[in-house]
Design an enzyme around this catalytic site. Structure first.
Site, PDB file in Angstrom:
ATOM      1  N   ASP A 212     -27.874  18.527  25.376  1.00 41.07           N
ATOM      2  CA  ASP A 212     -26.632  19.191  25.766  1.00 41.07           C
ATOM      3  C   ASP A 212     -26.695  19.742  27.183  1.00 41.07           C
ATOM      4  O   ASP A 212     -25.674  19.778  27.882  1.00 41.07           O
ATOM      5  CB  ASP A 212     -26.331  20.332  24.791  1.00 41.07           C
ATOM      6  CG  ASP A 212     -26.014  19.844  23.386  1.00 41.07           C
ATOM      7  OD1 ASP A 212     -25.675  18.653  23.239  1.00 41.07           O
ATOM      8  OD2 ASP A 212     -26.106  20.647  22.437  1.00 41.07           O
ATOM      9  N   GLU A 374     -18.138  24.999  16.763  1.00 43.33           N
ATOM     10  CA  GLU A 374     -17.157  24.025  17.240  1.00 43.33           C
ATOM     11  C   GLU A 374     -15.966  23.930  16.279  1.00 43.33           C
ATOM     12  O   GLU A 374     -16.136  23.981  15.065  1.00 43.33           O
ATOM     13  CB  GLU A 374     -17.827  22.672  17.426  1.00 43.33           C
ATOM     14  CG  GLU A 374     -18.879  22.717  18.526  1.00 43.33           C
ATOM     15  CD  GLU A 374     -19.809  21.516  18.503  1.00 43.33           C
ATOM     16  OE1 GLU A 374     -20.293  21.126  19.579  1.00 43.33           O
ATOM     17  OE2 GLU A 374     -20.067  20.978  17.404  1.00 43.33           O
ATOM     18  N   TYR A 481     -20.218  13.100  16.254  1.00 43.64           N
ATOM     19  CA  TYR A 481     -18.953  13.752  16.549  1.00 43.64           C
ATOM     20  C   TYR A 481     -17.801  12.741  16.445  1.00 43.64           C
ATOM     21  O   TYR A 481     -17.965  11.548  16.729  1.00 43.64           O
ATOM     22  CB  TYR A 481     -18.969  14.321  17.961  1.00 43.64           C
ATOM     23  CG  TYR A 481     -19.787  15.584  18.131  1.00 43.64           C
ATOM     24  CD1 TYR A 481     -20.780  15.936  17.228  1.00 43.64           C
ATOM     25  CD2 TYR A 481     -19.572  16.427  19.220  1.00 43.64           C
ATOM     26  CE1 TYR A 481     -21.534  17.091  17.395  1.00 43.64           C
ATOM     27  CE2 TYR A 481     -20.316  17.584  19.407  1.00 43.64           C
ATOM     28  CZ  TYR A 481     -21.302  17.902  18.490  1.00 43.64           C
ATOM     29  OH  TYR A 481     -22.034  19.044  18.652  1.00 43.64           O
ATOM     30  N   GLU A 503     -19.014   8.841  17.524  1.00 40.28           N
ATOM     31  CA  GLU A 503     -20.354   8.425  17.933  1.00 40.28           C
ATOM     32  C   GLU A 503     -20.939   7.542  16.838  1.00 40.28           C
ATOM     33  O   GLU A 503     -20.934   7.919  15.660  1.00 40.28           O
ATOM     34  CB  GLU A 503     -21.242   9.647  18.169  1.00 40.28           C
ATOM     35  CG  GLU A 503     -20.716  10.562  19.281  1.00 40.28           C
ATOM     36  CD  GLU A 503     -21.466  11.878  19.362  1.00 40.28           C
ATOM     37  OE1 GLU A 503     -21.317  12.589  20.363  1.00 40.28           O
ATOM     38  OE2 GLU A 503     -22.201  12.204  18.397  1.00 40.28           O
TER      39      GLU A 503
END
Length: 524
Positions: A212, A374, A481, A503
Site C-alpha cells: 500500500d 473501507e 477488491y 482484482e
C-alpha cells in the site's frame, strides 16, 4: 159587491193572476248583483234589500276573505322557501375547497408513489426475472506491464497537463523501481458509468511493489460503447518516485451527465516521509477524456486522514437532501473509522458529515476491536443512506458490517451499526450498488471468511436485510477488491446490465484487473 168565496174572490176589483217567473231570470239577476254588489239595495240596518238566502251564501266579501291572496302568500312566502334551500348553505356543504383538501393530489401521490408501490407488489416478478450470468469478461490491466519510461532520479512528476506538481522534488534521490519502465502492480479498481454509453475504469499503478505504501500513478481507461472496446491507458495523476504516494479513491458520475469526479488521498499512511495527509478531487467534464486541476479538500477534512472508498460516490435521489453528493472515507492505523463527505452544489464546496470512529479511538489496534474501515455508500428507498463497511478487526464476526444515516449523511451513529453474517468477508473493499428501478441491492466480494477467493455477486430484494441464495460465483480463484456500476436507468436496454470490476488472478489476486459484464436477466 161581495165576491164569491168559493172562487177565492174578494169584493174588490179582480186582478189577473201573475205569471210565474222563469228561474233562469232570477239566477241572472243574482249574477248581476254579484258583478256589482254596490247596486244591491240596503236597508238602514245594513242588510240588502233582497232577503233571499242565495246572495248571502255567496256574498263576495266572505269569499274574498276565505281565499284572500295575502293569506296564501304568507303560507307559501318565497322568502321562507329561500331560507330553507338557501344556496349559501348548499355551497358551504359542498364547498370545493373542502373537496380539494380531501382528494388533494399531493396526498394521492404520496399514497401511490411508484417507488413504494413497486417495492410492495413487485418482488415476485423481480425474483423470477433475476437470473444473473456473466456475458462478457475482459482484462483491463496486467501487473508488470509497461506504461512509460521512469523519470530521472530525483525528479518529481506532476499530474500530466497540470501544475504545480502534487509533490516537491525529493531529496535524497531514490532509486528506480525493480521493474524499470513499468508498473509493479495494478490494484484498487474503480468504475463509473457516465451518460452516453460510456464506461470509465481507473486503478492504482503501484510502481515499486504490491504494498500500500509507495509511489503510484492513477491509471484510467475509457470505453465509449459500454465496454465493447477500450481506449489506451491514460495517466491521470503521478506522484513521482518517493514517499507514500497516491491512494484511490472513489469515482462518481453525478446527474446522469458526462461529468466525472475522482476523489483520492495522498500521504494516507503516516508516519511516512511524505508530508501532511491530503484529500484531492479531480473533475472531468467529458466522461474522462480530459481532467481539470485538482481541488484540495484538506481544509474540509482537517488534519485527519480521509482515504476515500475505495469504490464509488453516490448522488441522493430522495429526501432528505435530494441531489446531494456523498463520498465515504476511512482513516488509518490508530485513528481509523468511517466518515462521510457531502456536497449540495455539485461538488464545488464540501463539508464533513457523520463520523463513525473506531473503538477505542487513538489507541493501538487489537484483534476483534470495533474497527470500521473501507466503505461503500448506497441509498435505500426511504431516502436513508446505508454504508457497507469492512470489518477490519472482525468484530464479533468474520463478516461485513453496515451503518445507516437517516438525515442525509449528517450523522452516522454507532447505534445504527448492524452485522451481516450472511455476507462472509475476509476484510476487503467490497462493491455495493442499489438499483431502485429493479427493487435490488447488489453486493460483491470474495465470499470467504479468511481468504481472498471466490468472488461472488449477491442480490437482495429487501434492501439488504436478506440475500438471495448463494449468489453468482464470478471467479472461484484468488480475487480481491471490487466495485459495481450500472448505466443510468434511462439508458438501460431490454436486458439490464451491471458491471463488476475486480482484482483477479490464478496464484495471487493482484495479477490482473478484470471487468465482468453481467446480465441481470441472464439474456444477452
Amino acid at each position: 159587491m161581495g165576491g164569491d168565496p168559493r172562487d177565492g174572490s174578494t169584493g174588490d176589483t179582480q186582478r189577473p193572476l201573475e205569471t210565474p217567473r222563469d228561474p233562469s231570470e232570477t239566477l241572472r239577476e243574482h249574477r248581476e248583483h254579484l258583478r256589482d254588489p254596490s247596486e244591491i239595495p240596503r236597508d238602514p240596518s245594513g242588510s240588502t234589500g233582497d232577503t233571499s238566502g242565495t246572495p248571502q251564501r255567496v256574498r263576495p266579501r266572505v269569499v274574498r276573505e276565505q281565499v284572500r291572496p295575502r293569506v296564501v302568500r304568507e303560507q307559501v312566502r318565497p322568502r321562507v322557501v329561500r331560507e330553507q334551500v338557501r344556496p349559501r348553505v348548499v355551497r358551504e356543504q359542498v364547498r370545493p375547497r373542502v373537496v380539494r383538501e380531501q382528494v388533494r393530489p399531493r396526498v394521492v401521490r404520496e399514497q401511490v408513489r411508484p417507488r413504494v408501490v413497486w417495492e410492495q407488489v413487485r418482488p415476485r416478478v423481480v425474483r423470477e426475472q433475476v437470473r444473473p450470468r456473466v456475458v462478457r469478461e475482459q482484462v483491463l490491466w496486467v501487473s508488470g506491464g509497461s506504461l512509460h519510461p521512469p523519470p530521472p532520479p530525483g525528479a518529481a512528476a506532476a499530474v500530466p497537463g497540470l501544475s504545480p506538481p502534487l509533490s516537491p522534488p525529493l531529496s535524497p534521490p531514490l532509486s528506480p523501481p525493480p521493474f524499470r519502465g513499468g508498473v509493479h502492480t495494478f490494484r484498487v479498481p474503480l468504475l463509473a458509468a457516465p451518460a452516453g454509453g460510456a464506461l470509465l475504469a481507473c486503478a492504482e499503478g503501484r510502481k515499486r511493489s504490491a504494498a500500500d505504501v509507495g509511489a503510484k500513478i492513477i491509471a484510467c481507461r475509457r470505453s465509449a460503447d459500454r465496454g465493447a472496446t477500450w481506449g489506451p491507458t491514460q495517466v491521470v495523476a503521478d506522484d513521482g518516485w518517493g514517499g507514500d504516494g497516491l491512494s484511490l479513491g472513489a469515482l462518481l458520475a453525478p446527474g446522469g451527465g458526462q461529468e466525472v469526479l475522482l476523489l483520492f488521498a495522498r500521504c494516507a499512511h503516516p508516519p511516512q516521509a511524505c508530508g501532511p495527509p491530503a484529500t484531492l478531487l479531480l473533475r472531468s467534464p467529458d466522461g474522462g477524456r480530459s481532467w481539470g486541476p485538482p481541488q484540495n479538500l484538506s481544509d474540509v477534512v482537517g488534519g485527519e486522514v480521509f482515504a476515500p472508498g475505495p469504490g464509488s460516490g453516490i448522488q441522493k435521489q430522495l429526501p432528505p437532501f435530494p441531489g446531494r453528493l456523498v463520498f465515504c472515507g476511512h482513516g488509518t492505523l490508530e485513528r481509523d473509522g468511517v466518515s462521510l463527505l457531502l456536497s449540495d452544489d455539485g461538488g464545488h464546496s464540501w463539508h464533513r458529515g457523520g463520523v463513525l470512529p473506531a473503538i477505542p479511538f487513538g489507541a493501538p489496534r487489537r484483534p476483534h476491536d470495533f474497527t470500521p474501515d473501507e466503505c461503500q455508500p448506497f441509498e435505500l428507498p426511504d431516502g436513508s443512506i446505508a454504508v457497507s463497511i469492512r470489518n477490519q478487526g472482525w468484530y464479533r464476526c468474520r463478516c461485513r458490517m453496515r451503518a445507516r444515516s437517516w438525515d442525509g449523511g449528517e450523522s452516522l451513529s454507532p447505534a445504527s451499526v448492524t452485522l451481516e453474517p450472511q455476507l462472509p468477508d475476509p476484510a476487503v473493499a467490497a462493491g455495493a450498488l442499489a438499483l431502485p428501478q429493479h427493487g435490488l441491492v447488489l453486493f460483491s466480494n470474495p465470499a470467504h471468511e479468511s481468504e481472498r477467493v471466490n468472488l461472488t455477486l449477491r442480490w437482495s430484494f429487501d434492501n439488504g436485510t436478506t440475500w438471495w441464495g448463494r449468489g453468482l460465483r464470478v471467479w472461484e480463484g484468488p480475487s480481491g477488491y471490487s466495485t459495481l456500476a450500472a448505466p443510468p436507468p434511462e439508458e438501460e436496454g431490454p436486458a439490464p446490465l451491471v458491471y463488476l470490476i475486480y482484482e483477479k488472478g490464478r496464484s495471487l489476486s493482484t495479477e490482473t484487473v478484470s471487468l465482468a459484464t453481467i446480465s441481470l436477466s441472464g439474456d444477452l
